[in-house]
Design a protein around this motif. Structure first.
Motif, PDB file in Angstrom:
ATOM      1  N   UNK B   1       0.847  -1.201   0.000  1.00 17.77           N
ATOM      2  CA  UNK B   1       0.000   0.000   0.000  1.00 17.77           C
ATOM      3  C   UNK B   1       0.873   1.238   0.000  1.00 17.77           C
ATOM      4  N   UNK B   2       0.603   2.069  -0.992  1.00 16.74           N
ATOM      5  CA  UNK B   2       1.425   3.266  -1.163  1.00 16.74           C
ATOM      6  C   UNK B   2       0.844   4.422  -0.365  1.00 16.74           C
ATOM      7  N   UNK B   3       1.668   5.065   0.407  1.00 10.60           N
ATOM      8  CA  UNK B   3       1.206   6.222   1.180  1.00 10.60           C
ATOM      9  C   UNK B   3       1.073   7.419   0.257  1.00 10.60           C
ATOM     10  N   UNK B   4      -0.023   8.101   0.377  1.00 13.75           N
ATOM     11  CA  UNK B   4      -0.208   9.277  -0.473  1.00 13.75           C
ATOM     12  C   UNK B   4       0.755  10.371  -0.048  1.00 13.75           C
ATOM     13  N   UNK B   5       1.353  11.031  -1.025  1.00 11.94           N
ATOM     14  CA  UNK B   5       2.466  11.937  -0.717  1.00 11.94           C
ATOM     15  C   UNK B   5       2.057  13.210   0.020  1.00 11.94           C
ATOM     16  N   UNK B   6       0.778  13.563   0.009  1.00  8.10           N
ATOM     17  CA  UNK B   6       0.411  14.793   0.718  1.00  8.10           C
ATOM     18  C   UNK B   6       0.245  14.555   2.203  1.00  8.10           C
ATOM     19  N   UNK B   7       0.146  13.303   2.611  1.00  8.98           N
ATOM     20  CA  UNK B   7      -0.080  13.029   4.036  1.00  8.98           C
ATOM     21  C   UNK B   7       1.063  13.536   4.913  1.00  8.98           C
ATOM     22  N   UNK B   8       2.316  13.256   4.548  1.00  8.87           N
ATOM     23  CA  UNK B   8       3.402  13.812   5.376  1.00  8.87           C
ATOM     24  C   UNK B   8       3.399  15.336   5.411  1.00  8.87           C
ATOM     25  N   UNK B   9       2.949  15.955   4.332  1.00  7.26           N
ATOM     26  CA  UNK B   9       2.885  17.420   4.326  1.00  7.26           C
ATOM     27  C   UNK B   9       1.897  17.893   5.393  1.00  7.26           C
ATOM     28  N   UNK B  10       0.736  17.267   5.414  1.00  2.55           N
ATOM     29  CA  UNK B  10      -0.265  17.648   6.420  1.00  2.55           C
ATOM     30  C   UNK B  10       0.225  17.354   7.828  1.00  2.55           C
ATOM     31  N   UNK B  11       0.882  16.224   7.970  1.00  2.00           N
ATOM     32  CA  UNK B  11       1.368  15.869   9.301  1.00  2.00           C
ATOM     33  C   UNK B  11       2.381  16.889   9.795  1.00  2.00           C
ATOM     34  N   UNK B  12       3.306  17.264   8.910  1.00  2.00           N
ATOM     35  CA  UNK B  12       4.306  18.259   9.324  1.00  2.00           C
ATOM     36  C   UNK B  12       3.650  19.615   9.583  1.00  2.00           C
ATOM     37  N   UNK B  13       2.668  19.933   8.773  1.00  6.08           N
ATOM     38  CA  UNK B  13       1.944  21.192   8.986  1.00  6.08           C
ATOM     39  C   UNK B  13       1.302  21.205  10.368  1.00  6.08           C
ATOM     40  N   UNK B  14       0.609  20.123  10.697  1.00  7.47           N
ATOM     41  CA  UNK B  14      -0.080  20.062  11.984  1.00  7.47           C
ATOM     42  C   UNK B  14       0.916  20.109  13.132  1.00  7.47           C
ATOM     43  N   UNK B  15       2.006  19.395  12.994  1.00  6.09           N
ATOM     44  CA  UNK B  15       2.977  19.363  14.087  1.00  6.09           C
ATOM     45  C   UNK B  15       3.678  20.697  14.260  1.00  6.09           C
ATOM     46  N   UNK B  16       4.010  21.316  13.141  1.00 10.01           N
ATOM     47  CA  UNK B  16       4.666  22.620  13.234  1.00 10.01           C
ATOM     48  C   UNK B  16       3.745  23.612  13.940  1.00 10.01           C
TER      49      UNK B  16
END
Lengths: 146, 146
Positions: B1-16
Motif C-alpha cells: 500500500x502506497x502512502x499518499x504523498x500529501x499526508x506527510x505534508x499535512x502531518x508536518x503542517x499540523x505538528x509545526x
DNA sequence: TATTGTTATACTCTATAACTATA
DNA sequence: TATAGTTATAGAGTATAACAATA
C-alpha cells in the motif's frame, strides 16, 4: 519600523493550519466525534493500543482531559481500556472492533476529500514542503525547551 | 500500500503549528488571557476596531462564541463595544487604552521569544517558506468551498 | 426577507491540583 | 519518592438554534 521576516511565515503557517482545521472539523463532527476524539481514534488506528501517557504525548492532550475523552469514546463503544501487564499503574487504550471499523471507513474518505487540495502540486513540490515544514517544526519545537 | 504523498505534508503542517501553539499557549495564559482572547487582542491591535462580523471572519470564531469572548475582554477592561454609526445592527469592538497597552507590551515580547526559532533560516529560506505556505493555505482554503 | 449580534442550552475541552495505586 | 491515571472544580470554548432589532 521594519517588519520581522519570520512574522509572515508564522501567519501563513497559522492560516494554512486553520484552513485545514476548518475544513476538517465539520466533517469530523458529522461523524459524531469531536476533533479531540477523532485525534485519538486516528492515533490508535493501525496500532495495538498504547498507554495514556503515550497517547497524551502524541496528541498533546493532558492526562486529566484524556481520561474524559477516552471515557466518551468508551461510552460510544469505540475504544476500551485494558490493564497493562507490565505495569500495574498503566492502562492501555485500544480501539474496539467498532472503533477500527470507523477508522477504516472514515480516515481514507477524510483524506481523499482533502487530497483534492493538492492537485496543483507536483511530487517535488510536496517533498520540498515536507522538508521545509519539518525544519520549521523542529525549530519551533526547540523554542519551547530553551 | 502506497502512502499518499500529501499526508506527510499535512502531518508536518499540523505538528509545526502545534509546536507553535504549545509554546504560545502557556505564555498567553501567564498574561491572564486564553488563546481565543489573545487572538482577539492581536487582531484588534493597531486598528481602530471592527465589527463582530469582521472579527469573526478574521479569527474563525463564530458569532455566538464571539459574544462571550468579547464579554470577558470587556470585563477585564481590555476591549469595548461601540455602536456602529453606519449600521444600527452592528457593534464595533475596539481595544481600550488598557487593551492597547497590553498589546504593545506583550506582542513584541511574544514575537521576540519565538524569533529565536528562526535563527537558522536565511532570509531567502523564509521567503520560500512564506510563499509555499501561502500556496498551501490557498489550496486548503479552496477545498472547503468546493 | 436577510443580516447583526444576543441569548439559551447542552456538551466538551482546559488548567489545576488533590488523590489512589502502584513502582 | 516518583509515576500513571482518576477525580474534582471552575472556567471557557463549541455547535446549534431561537430571538430581537435593524436593513
Amino acid at each position: 519600523m521594519i517588519q520581522k521576516p519570520f512574522i509572515p511565515v508564522l501567519r501563513e503557517l497559522a492560516r494554512a493550519y486553520q484552513n485545514f482545521e476548518s475544513y476538517s472539523a465539520p466533517h469530523i463532527r458529522s461523524l459524531g466525534l469531536t476533533p479531540s476524539q477523532f485525534d485519538i481514534v486516528a492515533t490508535l488506528g493501525n496500532t495495538s493500543g498504547m498507554s495514556f501517557k503515550e497517547l497524551g504525548e502524541k496528541t498533546l492532550i493532558t492526562k486529566g482531559t484524556l481520561t474524559g475523552v477516552v471515557d466518551r469514546l468508551e461510552a460510544k463503544n469505540l475504544a476500551r481500556r485494558v490493564a497493562s501487564q507490565s505495569d500495574g499503574r498503566s492502562q492501555i487504550v485500544q480501539l474496539t472492533r467498532k472503533g477500527e471499523a470507523l477508522f477504516e471507513r472514515v480516515f481514507p474518505a477524510h483524506l481523499s476529500h482533502i487530497e483534492r487540495a493538492f492537485t496543483g502540486f507536483s511530487q517535488a513540490e510536496m517533498d520540498d514542503m515536507e522538508a521545509m515544514l519539518g525544519r520549521l517544526r523542529e525549530a519551533l519545537s526547540a523554542v519551547g525547551t530553551k
